[in-house]
Design an enzyme around this catalytic site. Sequence first.
Site, PDB file in Angstrom:
ATOM      1  CE  LYS A  22      -1.867   1.549   4.067  1.00 57.98           C
ATOM      2  NZ  LYS A  22      -1.492   2.967   4.258  1.00 57.98           N
ATOM      3  CG  ASN A  23       2.436   2.628   3.574  1.00 57.67           C
ATOM      4  OD1 ASN A  23       1.251   2.913   3.383  1.00 57.67           O
ATOM      5  ND2 ASN A  23       2.938   2.408   4.780  1.00 57.67           N
ATOM      6  NE  ARG A  92      -0.610  11.851   8.174  1.00 53.07           N
ATOM      7  CZ  ARG A  92      -0.159  13.073   8.385  1.00 53.07           C
ATOM      8  NH1 ARG A  92      -0.926  13.974   8.946  1.00 53.07           N
ATOM      9  NH2 ARG A  92       1.082  13.403   8.049  1.00 53.07           N
ATOM     10  CB  CYS A 116      -4.468  10.486  12.051  1.00 59.07           C
ATOM     11  SG  CYS A 116      -3.031   9.832  12.825  1.00 59.07           S
ATOM     12  NE  ARG A 121       0.673   9.961  10.796  1.00 60.09           N
ATOM     13  CZ  ARG A 121       0.293   9.001   9.942  1.00 60.09           C
ATOM     14  NH1 ARG A 121      -0.937   8.546   9.977  1.00 60.09           N
ATOM     15  NH2 ARG A 121       1.142   8.510   9.079  1.00 60.09           N
ATOM     16  CG  ASP A 304       3.011   1.213   9.555  1.00 60.04           C
ATOM     17  OD1 ASP A 304       2.623   2.068  10.365  1.00 60.04           O
ATOM     18  OD2 ASP A 304       3.176   1.449   8.342  1.00 60.04           O
ATOM     19  NE  ARG A 396      -6.787   4.142   5.800  1.00 63.19           N
ATOM     20  CZ  ARG A 396      -5.844   4.709   6.534  1.00 63.19           C
ATOM     21  NH1 ARG A 396      -6.041   4.939   7.814  1.00 63.19           N
ATOM     22  NH2 ARG A 396      -4.702   5.063   5.988  1.00 63.19           N
TER      23      ARG A 396
END
Length: 421
Positions: A22-23, A92, A116, A121, A304, A396
Site C-alpha cells: 500500500k505505502n 493523509r 489522525c 501528524r 506499523d 484501508r
Amino acid sequence: MDKFIIEGGTPLKGEVEISGSKNAALPIITACLLAPGEYRLHNIPKLRDVRTIAHLMRIIGAKVELAEHTMLVDTSHADFPEAPYELVKTMRASIYVLGPLLARFGRARVSLPGGCAWGPRPVDLHLKGMESLGAKIELDQGYINARSKRLAGKQIYLDVSSVGATGNIMMAATLAKGTTLIENAAEEPEIVNLGEFLIRMGAKIEGLGSKRIHIKGVESLHPTEFSIIPDRIESGTYLAAAMISRGEITLKGCEPGHLSEVLAKFREAGAEINIGESGVQLAAAGAIKPVNITTAVYPGYPTDMQAQWVALMSIAAGSSVVTDTIYSDRFAHVPELQRLGADVLQKGNSVFIRGVKKLKGAPVMSTDLRASASLVLAALAAEGVSDIHRVYHIDRGYEAIVDKLKKLGAKIERADDGMQY
Ligand code: UD1
C-alpha cells in the site's frame, strides 16, 4: 457498518499470498502526475486507500482503471491541481500529490490533513522541503496553496527521517533545475520502490536506500510500466497471526529482505522460520517467549508492526515492553486488548505487558488500521467469540483479509453490525 465475528483457538495452517505494498503504491500512483501519458502499474493491492487515491487522481483529471491487480493511469488530460478536504481528511497520504502537482503545473491547492486517530501528524517537513525548492506556500482556510516557477534544486536536511517528506521532495525534485540533495532521507523500501519508478520515468536519482539521496533535475519525464513491491507490513501481520494461533504458514510472494528485523524478533520469540524457494515459512508450536521491541526507522522494527507485537506479547510466557519512538501516541489498541483480557499498561510511549495464559473473546472496536490488525490477531488467539466493530479501518490496508484468513483455517465472518456511526 461491517464487523468481523471471530471464533478463536484454531491454529492457522497453509499458504497465504501477499499483496502489493500500500505505502509504495500510493506515491507511485501520484507520481504519474509528473508526466502526461499512459502508465501501467502491476501488483497494485485492492484496498480502500487505493480507491481513495484513484478517486483523487480522477478529480485532478486523470483516468484510472483497476483490472485485477493492474492499474492503468492516464494523466494526459490531468489539469486541476487540487486535493479537496473531503478526501485528504480520510487519507493523509493524499499529501503525496503536492510534489508532483507543483513540479508539473507550478501550482497546487491541497487540503491540510489534520490529525489522525493517534494524535497530531504534522506535514511541516513536506512544506519546508517545497519552500527550499523555491515554492511559495500559503496556508489559507485549511488549505496549502503552493506556487512556483520552475523549482530549483537545493540541499535539504530533514530534521526527522520522514517517509512522506522524502517521497514528496524526491518527486518534486525530479523536474527541478539543478541538483537536490536530501539528507537524513528515509531508507524505507517503499521510498526505494518509488525512486526506482521515477528512474524508469527518466529521473536521475542516486543514493536510494541510503540517508543521502541525490536527484539531478531533468527537463521532462515519460510514462512507463512498473511493478509494486510486496507489502512487508501485511507479511509481518500474517506471520504474527500464525504465531499467536500456534500455527504454521507459508507466505507466498513476499520479500524476506524487507523483513529482517521483524523475522529476527519472531525467531527470538521462539518461532521457527525458514526462507526458501516456496516462500517464508513460520512454525510456532511452543510457548511464546517475551521479547521487547522499540520501533525505529528502517531497517529497524516498524511502527506499523507495533500494535501486532503488543497483541502477540499479551499471551507470551512472561513480561515485555514495547516502545514506539516514531509515534508516541499510537496506542489505541491497548484499552481494546484489555477488554480481551490482556494485562497491558501504557505509560508514555511504552506499553508494559504481562503475558496471560488465555485471552477471552469480547466485543471490541477498531480505531485505526494497525490497531484493528492487532485486535484481529488477539481474537484469533482468544477463547470464544469476539466481535470487532468498525472494520472499515482494516479495509484501508489489508486486501481480502477475511478470505485470506479463512483459507488458513480461521473462523472469521464479516457481517453488518446494524449500527449507524
Ligand atoms: C508513513 C507510512 C505509515 C508509517 C510511517 C512511519 C505511508 C502512506 N504511511 O507515514 O504507515 O507508519 O511512514 O513509518 O507511507 N513528521 C514530522 N513532520 C512532517 C512529517 C513527519 O514531524 O512533516 C514526523 C511524524 O510526526 C513522525 C515521523 O516524522 O513522528 C515519521 O513520520 P513519516 O515518516 O512522515 O510518516 P508518514 O510518511 O506520514
